[in-house]
Design an enzyme around this catalytic site. Structure first.
Site, PDB file in Angstrom:
ATOM      1  N   ASN A   1      -6.778   2.943  10.370  1.00  0.00           N
ATOM      2  CA  ASN A   1      -6.012   1.795  10.854  1.00  0.00           C
ATOM      3  C   ASN A   1      -5.833   1.770  12.372  1.00  0.00           C
ATOM      4  OD1 ASN A   1      -4.348   4.116  10.005  1.00  0.00           O
ATOM      5  ND2 ASN A   1      -2.661   2.952  10.867  1.00  0.00           N
TER       6      ASN A   1
ATOM      7  N   HIS B   1      -0.708  -8.365   3.003  1.00  0.00           N
ATOM      8  CA  HIS B   1      -0.463  -8.944   4.329  1.00  0.00           C
ATOM      9  C   HIS B   1      -1.507  -8.537   5.372  1.00  0.00           C
ATOM     10  CE1 HIS B   1       1.416  -5.491   6.621  1.00  0.00           C
ATOM     11  NE2 HIS B   1       1.481  -5.022   5.398  1.00  0.00           N
TER      12      HIS B   1
ATOM     13  N   CYS C   1       3.190   0.979  11.996  1.00  0.00           N
ATOM     14  CA  CYS C   1       4.095   1.710  11.104  1.00  0.00           C
ATOM     15  C   CYS C   1       4.810   2.840  11.839  1.00  0.00           C
ATOM     16  CB  CYS C   1       3.320   2.269   9.916  1.00  0.00           C
ATOM     17  SG  CYS C   1       2.596   0.996   8.871  1.00  0.00           S
TER      18      CYS C   1
ATOM     19  N   ALA D   1       0.815  -1.216   0.000  1.00  0.00           N
ATOM     20  CA  ALA D   1       0.000   0.000   0.000  1.00  0.00           C
ATOM     21  C   ALA D   1       0.850   1.268   0.000  1.00  0.00           C
ATOM     22  CB  ALA D   1      -0.936  -0.009   1.212  1.00  0.00           C
ATOM     23  N   THR D   2       1.984   1.251   0.686  1.00  0.00           N
ATOM     24  CA  THR D   2       2.825   2.455   0.724  1.00  0.00           C
ATOM     25  C   THR D   2       3.318   2.826  -0.672  1.00  0.00           C
ATOM     26  OG1 THR D   2       3.519   2.128   3.020  1.00  0.00           O
ATOM     27  CG2 THR D   2       4.966   3.447   1.613  1.00  0.00           C
TER      28      THR D   2
ATOM     29  N   SER E   1      -2.859  -3.681   0.848  1.00  0.00           N
ATOM     30  CA  SER E   1      -1.709  -4.587   0.962  1.00  0.00           C
ATOM     31  C   SER E   1      -2.163  -6.011   1.193  1.00  0.00           C
ATOM     32  CB  SER E   1      -0.811  -4.167   2.135  1.00  0.00           C
ATOM     33  OG  SER E   1      -0.050  -3.039   1.825  1.00  0.00           O
TER      34      SER E   1
ATOM     35  N   THR F   1      10.916  -7.031 -12.689  1.00  0.00           N
ATOM     36  CA  THR F   1      10.487  -8.421 -12.859  1.00  0.00           C
ATOM     37  C   THR F   1       9.303  -8.735 -11.945  1.00  0.00           C
ATOM     38  OG1 THR F   1      12.737  -9.091 -13.411  1.00  0.00           O
ATOM     39  CG2 THR F   1      11.223 -10.834 -12.691  1.00  0.00           C
TER      40      THR F   1
END
Length: 351
Positions: free
Chosen positions: A152, A202, A324, A72-73, A200, A238
């Site tokens: 959050n 995770h 964070c 997300a960042t 994100s 990649t």
């Protein structure tokens, strides 16, 4: 020894065993570069496109609107910086909120050094923006509105549908950080007007290091990472096949098990609310408004949150705020914006 209960899922979740199983072959057996034209490459590319379908199915959007990032960042940086650079002729004013994630706030602060004007909206005691404040903040040069879907730290849900209508009616691009919304509350991009959105892997039992930027085709952005033209030239490098495939599987599971997961989260939250209240441990914050089912904010009666967590470290693991910010010892900017008394006593429990 009994392991403590993990109550910090808003910071990260474990990877679902079904997700791991889906990913494993692409580490050591089907390891081809998805940009290669040989058979191994084609197998990896086909799996990536399947993942794109799984993600778009969860969001109810089109496959070509999904861009894979590292999280997300990165998605936030790509959306904000990329939009500003590609649309400088359309304006130079952004509207956001004081309670946004630091990834948004720090990016906006950076953009201010590049001549972009940013309005940071206040929130009320419940953490909600005033829609009239949003309307009156719109200027002739406003070209982007950036408002988080679910906070959050508090679980507060902003009125995204109404914000989308305002953005649409004024022809302003609308971006939302939906990291804490996806898989937790209903998100249907055919019903709500959002031009760009991020999350994100995770946060919903997928792997770390993978995320999504949803973007409507008509919204132009400039890439942050130039390279081999991957992701329609918007994110070179990649393809990280195993993580992309893991994210797709996590989204598939989140969609298929949404109803039971939603009810489970809601039940756990209600049970813990009763426990904290009945035992006079703390007061439930934001009790009178709708919040996400997986985040519970508690103001402790007799302890500071850090002290309480240290005392209970063998029983459960939780947080005093956003993970964070864990390496920076400072009071939460979210709680400051909410003007919460005894902010040092606020505990975040997330399921």
């Amino acid at each position: 020894m009994i392991d403590p209960i993990y109550y910090d899922n808003a910071s990260t979740t474990k990877v679902d065993h079904r997700v791991i199983k889906e990913m494993l072959p692409y580490f050591s057996e089907l390891y081809g570069n998805a940009s290669s034209q040989h058979e191994f490459g084609k197998i990896a590319k086909k799996a990536i496109e399947k993942s794109r379908r799984q993600v778009s199915s969860l969001l109810n959007c089109f496959e070509d609107e999904i861009i894979f990032t590292s999280g997300a960042t990165e998605s936030i940086n790509l959306a904000l910086k990329g939009f500003v650079e590609a649309n400088s002729c359309k304006g130079n004013h952004i509207i956001t909120v004081k309670t946004e994630h630091k990834a948004v706030l720090n990016t906006c602060e950076y953009l201010e050094t590049k001549g972009i004007e940013v309005t940071y909206l206040d929130v009320d005691k419940n953490g909600l923006i005033d829609l009239e404040d949003l309307k009156t903040s719109i200027q002739e040069n406003t070209f982007l509105i950036c408002i988080m879907w679910v906070n959050n730290e508090t679980g507060i849900i902003q009125p995204i549908k109404e914000i989308g209508k305002i953005a649409q009616s004024t022809n302003i691009t609308f971006f939302s950080d939906a990291t804490q919304a996806i898989g937790k509350i209903p998100v249907d991009l055919q019903e709500i007007y959002v031009d760009m959105l991020c999350f994100s892997g995770h946060k919903l039992y997928g792997p770390k290091g993978i995320g999504v930027l949803y973007k409507k085709p008509e919204i132009e952005i400039t890439p942050l990472i130039h390279g081999g033209g991957q992701e329609k030239g918007l994110r070179g490098g990649t393809y990280n096949s195993p993580l992309i495939i893991g994210l797709g599987k996590a989204c598939e599971i989140a969609k298929s098990e949404f109803k039971e997961n939603f009810l489970s989260l809601k039940t756990k939250k209600e049970e813990l609310e009763k426990h904290f209240t009945a035992n006079a441990i703390g007061i439930v914050n934001f009790k009178d408004i709708e919040t996400a089912p997986h985040i519970l904010s508690i103001t402790l009666n007799n302890f500071e949150a850090d002290e309480f967590l240290m005392m209970k470290s063998k029983e459960f693991l939780a947080s005093t705020g956003s993970a964070c910010n864990s390496e920076i010892i400072q009071q939460s900017h979210v709680l400051n914006a909410l003007k919460i008394k005894n902010a040092e006593k606020v505990l975040r429990i997330s399921f």
